[in-house]
Structure formats: structure tokens, C-alpha cells
Scaffold this active site. Sequence first.
Site, short mmCIF file in Angstrom:
data_model
loop_
_atom_site.label_atom_id
_atom_site.label_comp_id
_atom_site.label_asym_id
_atom_site.label_seq_id
_atom_site.Cartn_x
_atom_site.Cartn_y
_atom_site.Cartn_z
N ASP A 209 74.63 52.76 65.15
CA ASP A 209 74.47 54.22 65.87
C ASP A 209 74.10 54.79 66.89
O ASP A 209 72.94 54.97 67.16
CB ASP A 209 74.94 55.13 64.91
CG ASP A 209 75.64 54.04 63.09
OD1 ASP A 209 76.73 53.81 64.23
OD2 ASP A 209 76.04 54.51 62.54
N ASP A 211 73.76 58.27 67.64
CA ASP A 211 72.50 59.02 66.79
C ASP A 211 71.13 59.12 66.11
O ASP A 211 71.06 59.45 64.99
CB ASP A 211 73.53 60.10 66.11
CG ASP A 211 74.39 59.71 65.01
OD1 ASP A 211 73.94 58.77 64.37
OD2 ASP A 211 75.25 60.06 64.23
N TRP A 271 87.11 56.82 59.82
CA TRP A 271 85.26 56.63 59.61
C TRP A 271 85.57 56.43 57.77
O TRP A 271 86.06 56.42 57.09
CB TRP A 271 85.06 58.45 59.02
CG TRP A 271 83.24 58.06 58.54
CD1 TRP A 271 82.10 58.33 59.71
CD2 TRP A 271 82.98 58.11 57.17
NE1 TRP A 271 81.46 58.11 58.53
CE2 TRP A 271 81.44 58.18 57.76
CE3 TRP A 271 83.13 58.29 56.02
CZ2 TRP A 271 81.29 58.23 56.22
CZ3 TRP A 271 83.13 58.21 54.78
CH2 TRP A 271 81.72 58.70 55.02
N MET A 301 68.57 61.23 62.44
CA MET A 301 69.79 61.62 62.72
C MET A 301 69.99 62.63 63.80
O MET A 301 69.70 63.81 63.06
CB MET A 301 70.94 61.37 61.34
CG MET A 301 72.54 61.38 61.93
SD MET A 301 73.31 61.25 61.18
CE MET A 301 73.28 59.55 59.80
N HIS A 304 75.62 66.25 64.22
CA HIS A 304 76.58 66.53 65.11
C HIS A 304 78.17 66.82 64.12
O HIS A 304 77.35 67.26 63.39
CB HIS A 304 77.08 65.57 65.73
CG HIS A 304 76.68 64.50 64.75
ND1 HIS A 304 78.54 63.94 64.70
CD2 HIS A 304 75.86 63.28 64.26
CE1 HIS A 304 78.35 62.68 63.48
NE2 HIS A 304 77.41 62.44 63.69
#
Length: 358
Positions: A209, A211, A271, A301, A304
Site C-alpha cells: 500500500d 501509505d 474496500w 501508516m 488519511h
Amino acid sequence: MGDSVNFGSLHKVCTLVVFLGFVHLLCIFIYYVKTLDIQYLSMRFQNIQSRVQTGAEWTATSAPYREPDPPVTKHSALSSPVDNSSKLDMCPDQPPDLEGPMVIEVSQTLSLDIIRAKNPELLEGGRYKPKSCISLQKVAIIIPFRHRDEHLKFWLYYVHPVLQRQQLDYGLYIINQDGEGTFNRAKLLNIGYAEAVKEYEYECFVFSDVDLIPMDDRNIYKCSSQPRHLSVAVDKFGFRLPYAQIFGGVSALTKEQYLKINGFSNNYWGWGGEDDDVYNRLISKGMSVVRPNSEVGKFRMIRHKRDENNEPNPQRFDRIAHTKETMDKDGVNSLVYQVVRVEKDKLYTKITVDVGKP
Ligand code: BGN
């Protein structure tokens, strides 16, 4: 009496002619066998055999995606003008320049130029290989992406130097979903695999990912004899594994492990759940997951808000309950997509793709 003498000599002449004919045929045969290229014939035979085997593997599924021919390695792109790679030793298991725990700050403003300047040894497309030794693995790093440019900058800023200290022969692929349709993380990962293997003989695929930033460079971005889950202690989850089967975040599979599970599902829109589906695939093929300890496996992480068009997928519970029945038909063998744009930067290869609709 005279007749019987004539008949006798005629019989002898005929026998001689037949004998000479036989010797002639024998000579032709020996000459023919001697001129045959036995090696060539056995190569042809092996070739036909292996094509029959691979054909069976792929045609059984009538798959749109085909394993491409091995890419022609462009040595000029990755080596110095005088290629001295044959004189190099393999890199050590423990890279010598690792620093251990790292401080990750995500408040500063970064520009791509600063990051490019900080990584002068990167080659076009986000490629690198060490000059002093031969990497233990050729690794494609694959990041599913959409509208996360700020996160990507932090990832590039922190992770590129780590991968170089880890002495990896690697390439970075950002797989950007075109348009504003529902996000499909696992399909983007399959596309990353399919596009990366066209470019180089990657042996290991790290799916990450955008992030997630590693907090310890001893967490090496490479593959093991079993699939590896790297992001085991994420700050968001209190530096603990949220559940034993988790395989999302950052994970690494060899080409063989990836193909054994038919890649990932293309059918998780929105998701959640796609990583649990991968875990089910691995277990159903008799593999297990390995992890670094929770000190080495620490990750930051980047915070966001929830992305648009990536709402929790209500079908995910039902889908992960049926992985075993669907996985042989749904995966890299049924992957269909369109490449919209390819951008080669020093920091990455960014491939914008149309993944279609649910
Ligand atoms: C889980 C998600 C994963 C996600 C982790 C961490 C599901 C499936 C239904 C149980 N799984 O709950 O996809 O990676 O959280 O955020 O939602």
C-alpha cells in the site's frame, strides 16, 4: 544340358545384382544416419514436450492473460558501460549498510526533485541494482494507486534509500486506476505483476500500500520459501497484528507462489476482504505465511480520510467464504484490462490502467 548351364549362371548373376542392391541401400542408410543432428532433434523433442505442458496449463482456463516470453534483459540499462557483473560475488544475506530502526516524519513538504537528487543511482523507471555485488533476488515492488500523490512522495523519499541499502535488484511499479469508478486493489496488483514480468526477469513481487512506510530497514523487501507478510506491526493497530490471518498492507510472493494461487481475485470492488481471499488461496494450496518479529516489522501508516469510491464492499464476506471454489477461474488467468498510459520517471514506472467495472 546347355540350358541348365545357362540357367545356373543367370541365377548367380541375379543373386549378385540383389546383393549389390542391398549393399547400396545399406550405404545410403548409414550415410543418412551419420548426417542427422541428434542434438538438434532431441532439443526439438524437448521443446515440443514443454510447449504441450505449458499449453495445457493455460488453455485449460481459456485465459485472456498469457505468461509472456521471458523479457530480453536490457543489460545496458542496468549495468555500467563495462559490464563486470561476471566478476562480482553474490550480495550477503545480511546487507552491511542497514541502519535498523528509522525515524519517519510525515509533516514536511517534499518535492519529487528533492527525492530524485537524494537517489542519484536510480535508473529510468525506478530501477536499481547494486554495483558491488549480485543481488540475491530480482524484486518488483507493486503499489496500487489513485489520487495519493502526497503519500507517494513520502513512500519514495523513505523507501527508495531502504531498498538500495538492502542491496536489491528492483523496479518500482505504480499501478494507477484510471477514472473514478470503484477501486479494485487486488486487480491492480495482478496488473502490476503482469506488466512487471514483461520488462524484466523478476523472481519476487512485493505488493505494498502507498501509505505504509517501514520503520526498520532490517525488514528486507524480498521473498522467502513461504509467502511473507511484512507489515506486521503497524502504528494504526497499536504496533500489533490485528488478527493472525492478516495478509494485507505489505506482502511478498515469489513468482512460483503467486502463480500457484492463480494470483489474486479480480472481483473485489471497494474496500476490504481481497487480502483475506489471498490468505485463503495460500492455505488452500498448502502454503503458510511467515513474518518478521514485531520489532523489525514496524510500520508507520500515513493518516488519511477514507478515499472516495472505495467504500467497504458488502459482498466481501460472501466472497471470502467461497475462495476455494472460485480461485482457479478468477485470478491472473482471467485478468482483462487496458493500459491507458505508461510514464517512466527516475523514481518509478507509473502505469495508468482501465480496470473496467464491477
Ligand atoms: C479486515 C479486512 C481486511 C483489511 C483488514 C485491515 C475484511 C473481510 C471481512 C472480515 N477484511 O477486516 O481486508 O486489510 O481489516 O484493515 O473486511
